[in-house]
Write a protein that holds these residues in place. Structure first.
Motif, mmCIF file in Angstrom:
data_model
loop_
_atom_site.group_PDB
_atom_site.id
_atom_site.type_symbol
_atom_site.label_atom_id
_atom_site.label_comp_id
_atom_site.label_asym_id
_atom_site.label_seq_id
_atom_site.Cartn_x
_atom_site.Cartn_y
_atom_site.Cartn_z
ATOM 1 N N SER A 11 13.549 -11.354 -1.199
ATOM 2 C CA SER A 11 14.236 -10.795 -2.356
ATOM 3 C C SER A 11 13.173 -10.306 -3.334
ATOM 4 N N HIS A 12 13.602 -9.741 -4.445
ATOM 5 C CA HIS A 12 12.635 -9.136 -5.371
ATOM 6 C C HIS A 12 13.031 -9.490 -6.803
ATOM 7 N N LEU A 13 12.042 -9.874 -7.597
ATOM 8 C CA LEU A 13 12.306 -10.280 -8.985
ATOM 9 C C LEU A 13 12.444 -9.057 -9.890
ATOM 10 N N CYS A 36 7.796 -13.047 -4.339
ATOM 11 C CA CYS A 36 6.928 -12.709 -5.484
ATOM 12 C C CYS A 36 6.121 -11.439 -5.286
ATOM 13 N N ASN A 37 6.156 -10.587 -6.293
ATOM 14 C CA ASN A 37 5.183 -9.500 -6.430
ATOM 15 C C ASN A 37 3.998 -10.061 -7.234
ATOM 16 N N THR A 38 3.113 -9.199 -7.716
ATOM 17 C CA THR A 38 1.911 -9.683 -8.417
ATOM 18 C C THR A 38 2.268 -10.585 -9.584
ATOM 19 N N SER A 39 3.070 -10.089 -10.524
ATOM 20 C CA SER A 39 3.318 -10.916 -11.709
ATOM 21 C C SER A 39 4.220 -12.094 -11.374
ATOM 22 N N VAL A 57 3.441 -13.759 -0.232
ATOM 23 C CA VAL A 57 3.607 -13.005 -1.477
ATOM 24 C C VAL A 57 3.374 -11.533 -1.169
ATOM 25 N N ARG A 58 3.954 -10.666 -1.997
ATOM 26 C CA ARG A 58 3.814 -9.217 -1.787
ATOM 27 C C ARG A 58 3.141 -8.618 -3.017
ATOM 28 N N CYS A 59 1.819 -8.467 -2.956
ATOM 29 C CA CYS A 59 1.103 -7.986 -4.140
ATOM 30 C C CYS A 59 0.684 -6.531 -4.004
ATOM 31 N N GLY A 60 0.986 -5.766 -5.037
ATOM 32 C CA GLY A 60 0.557 -4.379 -5.119
ATOM 33 C C GLY A 60 -0.373 -4.204 -6.303
ATOM 34 N N ILE A 61 0.197 -4.088 -7.470
ATOM 35 C CA ILE A 61 -0.570 -3.682 -8.655
ATOM 36 C C ILE A 61 -1.794 -4.581 -8.908
ATOM 37 N N GLY A 62 -1.699 -5.854 -8.598
ATOM 38 C CA GLY A 62 -2.840 -6.756 -8.808
ATOM 39 C C GLY A 62 -4.044 -6.358 -7.965
ATOM 40 N N ASN A 104 19.738 -5.772 -8.525
ATOM 41 C CA ASN A 104 20.787 -4.780 -8.258
ATOM 42 C C ASN A 104 20.228 -3.416 -7.883
ATOM 43 N N ARG A 105 19.313 -3.451 -6.925
ATOM 44 C CA ARG A 105 18.722 -2.206 -6.428
ATOM 45 C C ARG A 105 19.011 -2.087 -4.930
ATOM 46 N N LEU A 106 18.396 -2.938 -4.105
ATOM 47 C CA LEU A 106 18.657 -2.945 -2.665
ATOM 48 C C LEU A 106 18.882 -4.382 -2.252
ATOM 49 N N VAL A 134 0.830 -1.213 0.000
ATOM 50 C CA VAL A 134 0.000 0.000 0.000
ATOM 51 C C VAL A 134 0.865 1.265 0.000
ATOM 52 N N LYS A 135 2.085 1.135 -0.558
ATOM 53 C CA LYS A 135 2.971 2.299 -0.652
ATOM 54 C C LYS A 135 2.381 3.339 -1.608
ATOM 55 N N ALA A 136 2.928 4.546 -1.521
ATOM 56 C CA ALA A 136 2.531 5.622 -2.446
ATOM 57 C C ALA A 136 1.017 5.792 -2.499
ATOM 58 N N ALA A 191 -1.313 3.795 -1.584
ATOM 59 C CA ALA A 191 -1.923 2.615 -2.198
ATOM 60 C C ALA A 191 -2.042 2.829 -3.711
ATOM 61 N N TYR A 192 -0.882 3.000 -4.319
ATOM 62 C CA TYR A 192 -0.766 3.197 -5.760
ATOM 63 C C TYR A 192 -1.688 4.328 -6.230
ATOM 64 N N GLY A 193 -1.618 5.436 -5.482
ATOM 65 C CA GLY A 193 -2.344 6.628 -5.913
ATOM 66 C C GLY A 193 -3.804 6.654 -5.510
ATOM 67 N N VAL A 246 8.326 -2.027 6.269
ATOM 68 C CA VAL A 246 8.775 -0.806 5.585
ATOM 69 C C VAL A 246 9.918 -1.207 4.657
ATOM 70 N N LEU A 247 9.682 -1.106 3.363
ATOM 71 C CA LEU A 247 10.597 -1.692 2.376
ATOM 72 C C LEU A 247 11.912 -0.931 2.248
ATOM 73 N N HIS A 248 11.868 0.359 2.467
ATOM 74 C CA HIS A 248 13.089 1.148 2.232
ATOM 75 C C HIS A 248 13.241 2.235 3.292
ATOM 76 N N LEU A 262 15.250 -9.342 6.377
ATOM 77 C CA LEU A 262 16.527 -9.189 5.682
ATOM 78 C C LEU A 262 16.320 -9.324 4.186
ATOM 79 N N LYS A 263 16.754 -8.314 3.461
ATOM 80 C CA LYS A 263 16.552 -8.317 2.016
ATOM 81 C C LYS A 263 17.841 -8.664 1.279
ATOM 82 N N PHE A 264 17.747 -9.622 0.374
ATOM 83 C CA PHE A 264 18.897 -10.022 -0.443
ATOM 84 C C PHE A 264 18.706 -9.602 -1.887
HETATM 85 C C1 LIG Z 1 6.373 -2.354 -4.936
HETATM 86 C C2 LIG Z 1 6.908 -3.659 -4.509
HETATM 87 C C3 LIG Z 1 6.114 -4.830 -4.587
HETATM 88 C C4 LIG Z 1 4.764 -4.862 -5.274
HETATM 89 O O1 LIG Z 1 4.911 -5.115 -6.654
HETATM 90 P P1 LIG Z 1 3.669 -5.218 -7.657
HETATM 91 O O2 LIG Z 1 4.287 -5.426 -8.982
HETATM 92 O O3 LIG Z 1 2.957 -3.909 -7.564
HETATM 93 O O4 LIG Z 1 2.819 -6.355 -7.192
HETATM 94 C C5 LIG Z 1 6.624 -5.995 -4.037
HETATM 95 N N1 LIG Z 1 7.862 -6.023 -3.469
HETATM 96 C C6 LIG Z 1 8.653 -4.932 -3.422
HETATM 97 C C7 LIG Z 1 10.013 -5.040 -2.822
HETATM 98 C C8 LIG Z 1 8.211 -3.722 -3.952
HETATM 99 O O5 LIG Z 1 9.018 -2.651 -3.915
#
Ligand SMILES: *Cc1c(COP(=O)(O)O)cnc(C)c1O
Length: 369
Positions: free
Chosen positions: A164-166, A205-208, A221-226, A135-137, A37-39, A41-43, A83-85, A128-130
């Motif tokens: 981690s993040h794809l 995993c994010n949404t996709s 799972v960590r879903c935002g855009i979906g 190559n971002r965080l 629900v950052k930003a 909740a996507y605006g 808190v991701l960052h 802990l984020k790997f």
């Molecule tokens: C924004 C974010 C997500 C959500 O990604 P979506 O593509 O919106 O599902 C998941 N993980 C991290 C680390 C993010 O920064």
């Protein structure tokens, strides 16, 4: 549906619930669901969205920065918030408000331990984020031993999760890359879990990521855009409903002669008589100048009207020569039937960017339908 009389962003909580349930249907029984629900909740509206998802039984939230988490806590949200960052200077506030940090570097880890110890915490949950290829965080694989020895020096924190993040989860042409990331994550997380002799939650995993690699859902799972109605995957889009509809109205109609210009810098010049309408929405509301000069459009009574000339700060002009409409009529910029992705595709942008650009000046109106 009530007719709008000004620029509004309508947020449909029924669509949010449907998207949530669809994503949840992809999960194994014991996989947890973190809603991003950052930003705002996507605006849209982070507080309203988080409250609705809390009622629906979501397990976790994530925001990018500490101030976003504080806003949710001030609104009474009780669910754990990752808190991701987080920025190091906000670690005290983070602890005061029971937010959970992503720690992604030696500098962040050491500083967090220092603050948590000063504040007499024990077993404070951290994540802990790997870095596995974005190559971002994130910590590098080779830092596992160093992390282990740092963790051994303290009881102030405990590892609640490893994640981690794809980088390219929406694109199956890059499937090999995603699988390499998933394998590397599996190996790093099992190595660290063995060393600390605990089993933190794992998530990647994010949404996709969830849609394309359901086998990599791990423990969460960590879903935002979906949640907000977009899948990034064409064949999946029918299962999602966009939550946000951006509406405005016609302020004024003009009859323009051939040879006249419209707007700043005279970037549009008519070659024949046309009819234009001026709308109370501009780049200060989030409609970038890139959408000017025919690159973007809006919908009036189901008909497409191109944006002409340059987008102004508070207004933009459209051509309505062949559209039967009048001052005060409703205009749709994007919504469930007029996909934001058609607009953003046209200027090489993405749904995320236009959604989160809709400025706080635009009134949010919550609906259920
Ligand atoms: C924004 C974010 C997500 C959500 O990604 P979506 O593509 O919106 O599902 C998941 N993980 C991290 C680390 C993010 O920064």
């Amino acid at each position: 549906m009530s007719k709008t009389t000004e620029t509004i962003l309508e947020i449909n909580l029924t669509a949010l619930g449907n998207n949530y349930r669809y994503l949840k249907s992809k999960l194994n029984d014991d996989t947890k669901f973190l809603g991003v629900v950052k930003a705002f909740a996507y605006g849209s509206d982070a507080i309203v969205v988080a409250k609705e998802l809390e009622v629906l039984g979501i397990d976790y939230f994530a925001v990018a920065y500490v101030s976003e988490g504080v806003n949710l806590r001030n609104a009474g949200i009780k669910t754990p918030i990752l808190v991701l960052h987080p920025q190091l200077e906000n670690f005290e506030t983070l602890i005061d408000r029971c937010l959970e940090p992503s720690l992604y570097s030696g500098r962040a880890l050491n500083h967090f331990i220092k603050i948590a110890t000063e504040k007499k915490q024990s077993n404070y949950p951290v994540h802990l984020k790997f870095n596995t290829g974005l190559n971002r965080l994130g910590f590098h694989e080779r830092e596992v031993d160093k992390i282990f020895s740092v963790l051994n020096t303290t009881t102030s924190i405990k590892v609640a999760s490893i994640f981690s993040h794809l980088a390219v989860s929406e694109d199956l042409k890059e499937k090999d890359f995603s699988e390499t990331q998933i394998n590397l994550f599996t190996s790093i997380s099992s190595n660290l879990s063995t060393k600390i002799n605990q089993q933190p939650k794992l998530h990647m995993c994010n949404t996709s990521g969830l849609l394309n690699f359901p086998e990599a859902q791990f423990d969460m799972v960590r879903c935002g855009i979906g949640l907000y109605g977009f899948s990034n995957i064409t064949k999946e889009q029918k299962n999602f409903t966009p939550v946000a509809t951006l509406k405005t109205v016609i302020s004024q109609i003009h009859h323009i002669n051939g040879g006249e210009s419209v707007g700043y810098n005279r970037s549009f010049k008519s070659t024949s008589p046309i009819i234009t309408a001026t709308l109370p929405i501009g780049h200060a509301d989030g409609i970038s100048r890139s959408y000017g000069n025919g690159k973007g459009w809006v919908w009036i009574h189901g008909k497409k009207a191109p944006i002409i000339g340059n987008v102004c700060m508070d207004m933009l002009m459209i051509e309505i020569t062949t559209i039967d409409c009048k001052e005060g009529d409703e205009v749709i910029v994007f919504g469930a039937e007029n996909s934001i992705e058609n607009l953003t595709d046209n200027i090489n942008s993405i749904s995320y960017e236009l959604l989160t650009a809709i400025s706080q000046r635009v009134k949010r109106v919550i609906t259920k339908k």
